[in-house]
Design a protein around this motif. Structure first.
Motif, PDB file in Angstrom:
ATOM      1  N   SER A  10       0.876  -1.324  -0.223  1.00  0.00           N
ATOM      2  CA  SER A  10      -0.195   0.131   0.177  1.00  0.00           C
ATOM      3  C   SER A  10       0.996   1.248  -0.041  1.00  0.00           C
ATOM      4  CB  SER A  10      -1.096  -0.116   1.547  1.00  0.00           C
ATOM      5  OG  SER A  10      -1.659   1.114   0.860  1.00  0.00           O
ATOM      6  N   ALA A  12       3.102   3.433   2.509  1.00  0.00           N
ATOM      7  CA  ALA A  12       4.175   2.625   2.725  1.00  0.00           C
ATOM      8  C   ALA A  12       5.229   1.426   1.870  1.00  0.00           C
ATOM      9  CB  ALA A  12       3.663   2.556   4.086  1.00  0.00           C
ATOM     10  N   ALA A  34      -1.216  -8.567   0.074  1.00  0.00           N
ATOM     11  CA  ALA A  34      -2.515  -9.842   0.409  1.00  0.00           C
ATOM     12  C   ALA A  34      -3.108  -9.275  -0.151  1.00  0.00           C
ATOM     13  CB  ALA A  34      -2.645  -9.443   2.423  1.00  0.00           C
ATOM     14  N   GLU A  35      -3.749  -8.009  -1.037  1.00  0.00           N
ATOM     15  CA  GLU A  35      -5.045  -7.918  -1.234  1.00  0.00           C
ATOM     16  C   GLU A  35      -4.490  -7.624  -3.184  1.00  0.00           C
ATOM     17  OE1 GLU A  35      -6.943  -4.070  -0.548  1.00  0.00           O
ATOM     18  OE2 GLU A  35      -5.292  -3.867   1.309  1.00  0.00           O
ATOM     19  N   ARG A  42      -6.262   5.328   0.359  1.00  0.00           N
ATOM     20  CA  ARG A  42      -6.693   5.043   1.061  1.00  0.00           C
ATOM     21  C   ARG A  42      -7.922   5.997   1.542  1.00  0.00           C
ATOM     22  NH1 ARG A  42      -6.175  -0.614   2.018  1.00  0.00           N
ATOM     23  NH2 ARG A  42      -4.355  -0.972   1.779  1.00  0.00           N
ATOM     24  N   LYS A  47     -14.331   9.605   1.100  1.00  0.00           N
ATOM     25  CA  LYS A  47     -14.722  10.929   0.604  1.00  0.00           C
ATOM     26  C   LYS A  47     -15.023  10.447  -0.998  1.00  0.00           C
ATOM     27  CE  LYS A  47     -10.494  12.613   3.373  1.00  0.00           C
ATOM     28  NZ  LYS A  47     -10.075  11.287   3.636  1.00  0.00           N
ATOM     29  N   ALA A  83       1.660 -12.884   3.416  1.00  0.00           N
ATOM     30  CA  ALA A  83       2.510 -13.242   4.198  1.00  0.00           C
ATOM     31  C   ALA A  83       1.852 -13.949   4.914  1.00  0.00           C
ATOM     32  CB  ALA A  83       3.938 -11.862   5.110  1.00  0.00           C
ATOM     33  N   THR A 109       2.365  -3.498   6.506  1.00  0.00           N
ATOM     34  CA  THR A 109       0.993  -4.358   6.609  1.00  0.00           C
ATOM     35  C   THR A 109      -0.071  -3.364   6.756  1.00  0.00           C
ATOM     36  OG1 THR A 109       2.211  -5.818   8.955  1.00  0.00           O
ATOM     37  CG2 THR A 109       2.244  -6.875   6.519  1.00  0.00           C
ATOM     38  N   GLY A 110       0.281  -2.754   7.364  1.00  0.00           N
ATOM     39  CA  GLY A 110      -0.881  -1.674   8.255  1.00  0.00           C
ATOM     40  C   GLY A 110      -1.743  -1.756   8.977  1.00  0.00           C
ATOM     41  N   ARG A 129     -12.075   0.098   4.799  1.00  0.00           N
ATOM     42  CA  ARG A 129     -10.272   0.266   5.170  1.00  0.00           C
ATOM     43  C   ARG A 129      -9.626  -0.308   3.440  1.00  0.00           C
ATOM     44  NH1 ARG A 129      -6.559   1.836   8.862  1.00  0.00           N
ATOM     45  NH2 ARG A 129      -4.354   1.285   7.271  1.00  0.00           N
ATOM     46  N   GLY A 275       4.750   3.502   8.256  1.00  0.00           N
ATOM     47  CA  GLY A 275       3.358   3.186   8.147  1.00  0.00           C
ATOM     48  C   GLY A 275       2.771   2.948   9.176  1.00  0.00           C
ATOM     49  N   ASP A 276       1.273   2.908   9.425  1.00  0.00           N
ATOM     50  CA  ASP A 276       0.673   2.191  10.519  1.00  0.00           C
ATOM     51  C   ASP A 276       0.949   1.263  11.738  1.00  0.00           C
ATOM     52  OD1 ASP A 276      -1.342   4.210   8.591  1.00  0.00           O
ATOM     53  OD2 ASP A 276      -2.960   3.993   9.131  1.00  0.00           O
ATOM     54  N   HIS A 293      -1.782   7.896  10.052  1.00  0.00           N
ATOM     55  CA  HIS A 293      -1.863   9.048   8.521  1.00  0.00           C
ATOM     56  C   HIS A 293      -1.489   8.708   7.313  1.00  0.00           C
ATOM     57  CE1 HIS A 293      -3.202  10.682  12.612  1.00  0.00           C
ATOM     58  NE2 HIS A 293      -2.210  11.015  12.885  1.00  0.00           N
ATOM     59  N   TRP A 294      -1.713   9.663   6.740  1.00  0.00           N
ATOM     60  CA  TRP A 294      -1.404   9.433   5.022  1.00  0.00           C
ATOM     61  C   TRP A 294       0.391   9.698   5.274  1.00  0.00           C
ATOM     62  CZ3 TRP A 294       1.204  11.159   1.447  1.00  0.00           C
ATOM     63  CH2 TRP A 294       0.610  10.902   0.000  1.00  0.00           C
ATOM     64  N   TRP A 324      -5.882  14.765   7.610  1.00  0.00           N
ATOM     65  CA  TRP A 324      -6.496  16.015   7.571  1.00  0.00           C
ATOM     66  C   TRP A 324      -7.632  15.211   7.190  1.00  0.00           C
ATOM     67  CZ3 TRP A 324      -2.959  13.821   3.805  1.00  0.00           C
ATOM     68  CH2 TRP A 324      -4.410  12.644   2.728  1.00  0.00           C
TER      69      TRP A 324
HETATM   70  P1  FAD Z   1      -2.516   0.659   4.657  1.00  0.00           P
HETATM   71  O1  FAD Z   1      -2.914   1.414   3.611  1.00  0.00           O
HETATM   72  O2  FAD Z   1      -3.199   0.047   5.505  1.00  0.00           O
HETATM   73  O3  FAD Z   1      -1.285  -0.792   3.996  1.00  0.00           O
HETATM   74  C1  FAD Z   1      -1.477  -2.274   4.093  1.00  0.00           C
HETATM   75  C2  FAD Z   1      -1.419  -3.524   3.550  1.00  0.00           C
HETATM   76  O4  FAD Z   1      -0.992  -4.641   3.454  1.00  0.00           O
HETATM   77  C3  FAD Z   1      -2.866  -3.364   2.722  1.00  0.00           C
HETATM   78  O5  FAD Z   1      -3.221  -3.160   1.248  1.00  0.00           O
HETATM   79  C4  FAD Z   1      -2.977  -4.916   3.017  1.00  0.00           C
HETATM   80  O6  FAD Z   1      -3.891  -5.796   2.843  1.00  0.00           O
HETATM   81  C5  FAD Z   1      -1.408  -5.876   3.242  1.00  0.00           C
HETATM   82  N1  FAD Z   1      -1.263  -6.392   4.395  1.00  0.00           N
HETATM   83  C6  FAD Z   1      -1.371  -6.487   5.115  1.00  0.00           C
HETATM   84  N2  FAD Z   1      -1.213  -7.689   6.024  1.00  0.00           N
HETATM   85  C7  FAD Z   1      -0.640  -8.349   5.232  1.00  0.00           C
HETATM   86  C8  FAD Z   1       0.724  -9.399   5.252  1.00  0.00           C
HETATM   87  N3  FAD Z   1       0.548 -10.611   6.056  1.00  0.00           N
HETATM   88  N4  FAD Z   1       1.120  -9.854   3.862  1.00  0.00           N
HETATM   89  C9  FAD Z   1       0.798  -9.005   2.974  1.00  0.00           C
HETATM   90  N5  FAD Z   1       0.042  -7.700   3.112  1.00  0.00           N
HETATM   91  C10 FAD Z   1      -0.554  -7.616   4.134  1.00  0.00           C
HETATM   92  N6  FAD Z   1      -4.766   9.455   6.219  1.00  0.00           N
HETATM   93  C11 FAD Z   1      -4.928  11.217   6.702  1.00  0.00           C
HETATM   94  O7  FAD Z   1      -3.400  11.471   6.923  1.00  0.00           O
HETATM   95  N7  FAD Z   1      -5.564  12.082   5.726  1.00  0.00           N
HETATM   96  C12 FAD Z   1      -7.025  11.074   5.481  1.00  0.00           C
HETATM   97  O8  FAD Z   1      -7.745  11.680   4.680  1.00  0.00           O
HETATM   98  C13 FAD Z   1      -7.751   9.919   5.334  1.00  0.00           C
HETATM   99  N8  FAD Z   1      -8.814   9.255   4.831  1.00  0.00           N
HETATM  100  C14 FAD Z   1      -8.598   7.455   4.852  1.00  0.00           C
HETATM  101  C15 FAD Z   1      -9.383   7.053   5.012  1.00  0.00           C
HETATM  102  C16 FAD Z   1     -10.146   5.642   4.553  1.00  0.00           C
HETATM  103  C17 FAD Z   1     -11.004   5.523   4.254  1.00  0.00           C
HETATM  104  C18 FAD Z   1      -8.466   4.851   5.336  1.00  0.00           C
HETATM  105  C19 FAD Z   1      -9.097   3.740   5.214  1.00  0.00           C
HETATM  106  C20 FAD Z   1      -7.584   5.775   5.845  1.00  0.00           C
HETATM  107  C21 FAD Z   1      -6.848   6.747   5.734  1.00  0.00           C
HETATM  108  N9  FAD Z   1      -6.152   7.709   6.339  1.00  0.00           N
HETATM  109  C22 FAD Z   1      -6.464   8.745   5.865  1.00  0.00           C
HETATM  110  C23 FAD Z   1      -5.340   6.722   6.633  1.00  0.00           C
HETATM  111  C24 FAD Z   1      -4.330   6.479   5.760  1.00  0.00           C
HETATM  112  O9  FAD Z   1      -5.091   5.717   4.701  1.00  0.00           O
HETATM  113  C25 FAD Z   1      -3.236   5.645   6.450  1.00  0.00           C
HETATM  114  O10 FAD Z   1      -2.194   5.969   7.430  1.00  0.00           O
HETATM  115  C26 FAD Z   1      -2.129   4.701   5.260  1.00  0.00           C
HETATM  116  O11 FAD Z   1      -2.878   3.872   3.961  1.00  0.00           O
HETATM  117  C27 FAD Z   1      -1.509   3.550   5.805  1.00  0.00           C
HETATM  118  O12 FAD Z   1      -0.310   3.190   4.694  1.00  0.00           O
HETATM  119  P2  FAD Z   1      -0.151   2.500   5.014  1.00  0.00           P
HETATM  120  O13 FAD Z   1       0.846   1.300   3.745  1.00  0.00           O
HETATM  121  O14 FAD Z   1       0.487   2.062   6.091  1.00  0.00           O
HETATM  122  O15 FAD Z   1      -0.990   0.845   5.649  1.00  0.00           O
END
Ligand code: FAD
Length: 404
Positions: A10, A12, A34-35, A42, A47, A83, A109-110, A129, A275-276, A293-294, A324
């Motif tokens: 995703s 990060a 995973a997806e 996201r 929105k 994974a 993995t968020g 999500r 990331g998350d 946060h994004w 935001w």
């Molecule tokens: P994620 O985006 O959660 O991605 C993690 C990825 O890892 C996913 O695709 C998941 O399927 C995959 N994964 C999980 N486990 C495994 C595994 N075991 N093996 C392989 N893959 C795996 N932030 C803001 O600052 N402003 C906003 O307005 C805002 N709006 C948002 C609206 C929505 C609907 C959502 C859901 C989030 C929003 N966010 C917003 C938060 C922002 O999108 C997240 O902080 C950001 O997506 C985090 O990125 P990430 O890559 O850390 O994790």
């Protein structure tokens, strides 16, 4: 290092791939997700994606096409399967029965949406999500007239805003005294609540949900005070938990996320997190933080990859948190931390000019700022917090801006 493996495809994870190539790394990169989707954005899911008039498939918010990922960035994609285990001694990540060896690894993995007990048993009850979730929620909005949103955080409130824009009758149920209490505190939570009120969304705060009921399909939500809300669809927006289940047995320290030092290092050779999912020591506030946060997810992805590939030159990631959220055409922005001794509205008035600037004080220091429709100033306050500005200096700055 010859082989960088990024787990989580995703924001990060993508930024980790891009960051690695930017440093000149020309080894193998494997991106495991995973997806089945390519990395996508996201924030639009709650929105624009829910509000758009067009066919949802036309709005799919993918960051990069496959050519770019596999061609220009030279990433090997393993999408559609999670994974399942990490062996930090053998330096192998397992995807089901497929082992993938790594020299350097970024865990990205968020987080997964939390839900409520029993919520999964009825049709018409959703969390939001993923893109697949958004497709389902959007179809439900098209087919229903009464929506109940459980949880008044960002995502719940954005869904409420989108649903009301689509003409649905919307009620938000929030157990705490105001929406966003945890993220921005009660004073500004109450100000944000007024955005719901003035746009015709019913807000029920300070009351929990007892049951989500129906016969196969959801029909009503029963609250702890005995009242009943009829519902064609329910969106549960009660937060997210870091996706760390696959790391059981890895020996990594897991405590509300993967615990990292200030360079995003997990303590296992070559393994960094971003990331998350990451709970890292943020030097700016000298404490462990896990942000959802994004902006920080994007930044951390790049930093984690660079550090994983050159651990001896690893740099800390220090930041003033920023997020935001868009409600009913108004933009809420927050920088810093909400844990404060005092919160003061220094400019604007939502009722008269649709704009608010509020500052957060801890001790004698400015630690946070919230604006509604204050895009022109919010980053100035982020800069002041980063410079560890005093409260008095922050108030003086606010006065000057007001006069200007
Ligand atoms: P994620 O985006 O959660 O991605 C993690 C990825 O890892 C996913 O695709 C998941 O399927 C995959 N994964 C999980 N486990 C495994 C595994 N075991 N093996 C392989 N893959 C795996 N932030 C803001 O600052 N402003 C906003 O307005 C805002 N709006 C948002 C609206 C929505 C609907 C959502 C859901 C989030 C929003 N966010 C917003 C938060 C922002 O999108 C997240 O902080 C950001 O997506 C985090 O990125 P990430 O890559 O850390 O994790």
């Amino acid at each position: 290092a010859d082989h960088l493996v990024v787990v989580g495809a995703s924001l990060a994870g993508l930024r980790a791939v891009e960051g690695a190539r930017k440093t000149g790394f020309d080894g193998t990169i494997t991106l495991i997700g995973a997806e089945r989707h390519l990395p996508y954005d996201r924030p639009p899911l709650s929105k624009a994606y829910l509000e758009a008039e067009n066919e949802p498939s036309a709005e799919t918010p993918t960051f990069r096409n496959e050519q770019l990922l596999t061609g220009e960035l030279g990433a090997e994609l393993m999408l559609g399967e999670p994974a399942t285990a990490l062996d930090t001694d053998a330096k192998v990540v397992h995807v089901g029965d497929r082992p993938v060896a790594y020299d350097a690894m970024v865990i990205a993995t968020g987080a997964d949406a939390k839900t409520l007990p029993g919520a999964g048993q009825l049709d018409g009850v959703y969390t939001l999500r993923t893109l697949d979730d958004a497709v389902a929620v959007r179809a439900a909005l098209d087919g229903g007239t009464r929506a109940v949103v459980i949880g008044g955080g960002f995502i719940g409130s954005e869904v409420a805003s989108s649903a009301s824009k689509r003409g649905l009758d919307v009620t938000v149920v929030e157990a705490l005294p105001t929406p966003l209490s945890r993220a921005v505190g009660e004073l500004m939570g109450a100000t944000c609540a007024s955005l719901h009120h003035r746009n015709g969304t019913t807000l029920r705060c300070g009351v929990g949900v007892d049951a989500i009921e129906g016969d196969g399909r959801v029909e009503r939500v029963v609250l702890a005070d005995g009242s009943t809300l009829p519902a064609d669809l329910v969106v549960v927006g009660v937060g997210a938990s870091p996706a760390t289940g696959w790391l059981d047995g890895s020996g990594l320290r897991i405590d509300d996320g993967v615990v990292c030092d200030e360079t995003l290092f997990t303590g296992a050779d070559g393994v960094y997190a971003a990331g998350d999912v990451a709970r890292w020591h943020n030097p700016m506030f000298d404490k462990l933080m896990r942000l959802e946060h994004w902006t920080s997810a994007a930044d951390q992805g790049a930093v984690a990859a660079k550090n994983a590939l050159a651990p001896d030159a690893a740099k800390p990631y220090s930041t003033v948190p920023y997020f935001w959220s868009d409600w009913y055409g108004s933009r809420i922005q927050f920088v810093g931390i909400a844990d404060a001794d005092e919160v003061v509205i220094v400019d604007g008035d939502l009722d008269t000019d649709g704009r608010v600037v509020a500052l957060y004080r801890s001790g004698r220091r400015l630690v946070g700022a919230l604006t509604i429709n204050g895009q022109a100033v919010i980053m100035k306050y982020r800069g002041l917090i980063a410079k560890r500005a005093s409260w008095d200096d922050a108030l003086a700055f606010a006065e000057k801006r007001k006069a200007a």
